[in-house]
Enzyme design. Sequence first.
Site, PDB file in Angstrom:
ATOM      1  N   ASP A  66       0.857  -1.192   0.000  1.00 43.07           N
ATOM      2  CA  ASP A  66       0.000   0.000   0.000  1.00 43.07           C
ATOM      3  C   ASP A  66       0.889   1.236   0.000  1.00 43.07           C
ATOM      4  O   ASP A  66       2.096   1.148   0.202  1.00 43.07           O
ATOM      5  CB  ASP A  66      -0.944   0.009   1.214  1.00 43.07           C
ATOM      6  CG  ASP A  66      -0.248  -0.408   2.480  1.00 43.07           C
ATOM      7  OD1 ASP A  66       0.922  -0.022   2.660  1.00 43.07           O
ATOM      8  OD2 ASP A  66      -0.857  -1.111   3.306  1.00 43.07           O
ATOM      9  N   ASP A  68       1.370   5.128   1.575  1.00 44.79           N
ATOM     10  CA  ASP A  68       0.941   6.071   2.612  1.00 44.79           C
ATOM     11  C   ASP A  68       1.478   7.451   2.287  1.00 44.79           C
ATOM     12  O   ASP A  68       2.572   7.591   1.746  1.00 44.79           O
ATOM     13  CB  ASP A  68       1.460   5.624   3.992  1.00 44.79           C
ATOM     14  CG  ASP A  68       0.854   4.290   4.400  1.00 44.79           C
ATOM     15  OD1 ASP A  68      -0.315   4.051   4.073  1.00 44.79           O
ATOM     16  OD2 ASP A  68       1.568   3.470   5.008  1.00 44.79           O
ATOM     17  N   ASP A 145      10.226   3.286  12.743  1.00 46.09           N
ATOM     18  CA  ASP A 145      10.943   2.172  13.362  1.00 46.09           C
ATOM     19  C   ASP A 145      12.334   1.906  12.778  1.00 46.09           C
ATOM     20  O   ASP A 145      13.319   1.905  13.485  1.00 46.09           O
ATOM     21  CB  ASP A 145      10.082   0.889  13.372  1.00 46.09           C
ATOM     22  CG  ASP A 145       9.375   0.607  12.053  1.00 46.09           C
ATOM     23  OD1 ASP A 145       9.656   1.300  11.055  1.00 46.09           O
ATOM     24  OD2 ASP A 145       8.550  -0.325  12.022  1.00 46.09           O
TER      25      ASP A 145
END
Length: 428
Positions: A66, A68, A145
Amino acid sequence: MPLIPPRESLQPAEPVILPRAAHSISRSRIDPHTLQVLYRLHRAGHLAYLVGGGVRDLLLGRTPKDFDVGTNATPQQVKRLFRNCFLVGRRFRLAHVRFGPDELVEVATFRRQATAEDLPEDPGDHHLLAENVFGTPREDAYRRDFTINALFYDIATFSIIDHVGGLADLEARRLRVIGDPLVRFNEDPVRMLRALEFAARLDFALDETTREGIYARALLIAEAAPARIREELLELFRHAVAGKVLRQAQACGLLEPLLAGYEGDDATFALLDRLDSRTRDGVKINESLVLAALFLSRFLRQCPPKTDLPIGEVLELANLDLDLHCGYFRIAHGIRHQARELLVGCYRLGRGRGHRGERRFLQHPATPQALELFQLWLEASGGDRQLAAAWHNALSQPDTPAPAAAERKNPPRRRRRGGKRRRTPPPA
Ligand code: ATP
Ligand code: MG
């Protein structure tokens, strides 16, 4: 004073910027609706970046799952720009721009890690605010992260912006936590599992300090919210890396908290490898199959098919195997029930043909999937593949009588006198 300065201070204050001519991301590989959102934000005077896994995957030549979008527009500003926009999430306020019933583009305002001063006096509101403090693009990169997950693609210039050294890590095929792994794993222990997952998915090596951080903080995973662990565990199966990652998780002491105390074994990992290769072939997984695969080895050790136990007892053992895990992770009863059917199905298949109730078993809706799992189990454990072939035959021709009782260890039990009998029609 710490001897080692924090990672952020090791990075140059200015980001590395890769102009369009120096990278491989072409707009033709970005989803058209995402491009539409990026362009409109940009035209309205906001920063508009493609962020996260999409940039990483495009740079690696992979197809992103996907896309973002990150922006300096607030969620309210985004909402005003798009008629088809809905604000969602309390903890992490996001804008969803919808295109038709099935497609949406997620737009997040740049955020930074909240500090003590950001938090309101009422501690009850901390969790709501902690993830909603807006920040600069650089701060947004630093709250992410891993370095390879913090790259930005700027729609204004078509360049890549790297605040954290992610481009160098992509080049070296290295997975590295942003900042001090010990601190970042303390903040969110699920990152340890994600580190193993991304390294396996991308075939990257774990950076040494990241690996040491996982060994040092493994036990903290038990404190993570069960719903998040459950979701990340399923991700491992969806991405066909469950065998590889759970083996590593066992080696660093992460596995038991993931499986509500089950420590795993080689037979389980070998079965998961088979399941992963089936997923790579395009077969979808579901959670009940995942659960049955995780616990099949332990279940069959407790009730080996040759013992020919009464099915009631076998059902009870299957329940015991699943209850702890499903209770802790609040897994719906229907999924648990289906997983139990698969375990018991494998037990029945392992006994071989010709047992009581075979006809009904062959018609049971869970039996074809139990046979798929059982076949993977036989392949993984070097079992008798003829057995699976015999069952496939039986399933494709359910009316063929079962082989003679010679194959059976125990003769079928006689119906007890006075027990329930099928009513026979009176003689004509
Ligand atoms: P994929 O969707 O292919 O699994 P992804 O990188 O997009 O990979 P997501 O889980 O969709 O992963 O998360 C999107 C982005 O959000 C990540 O790339 C990362 O920058 C950030 N992110 C996700 N989870 C965390 C976390 N626990 N801590 C910090 N940042 C995170
Ligand atoms: Mg994603």
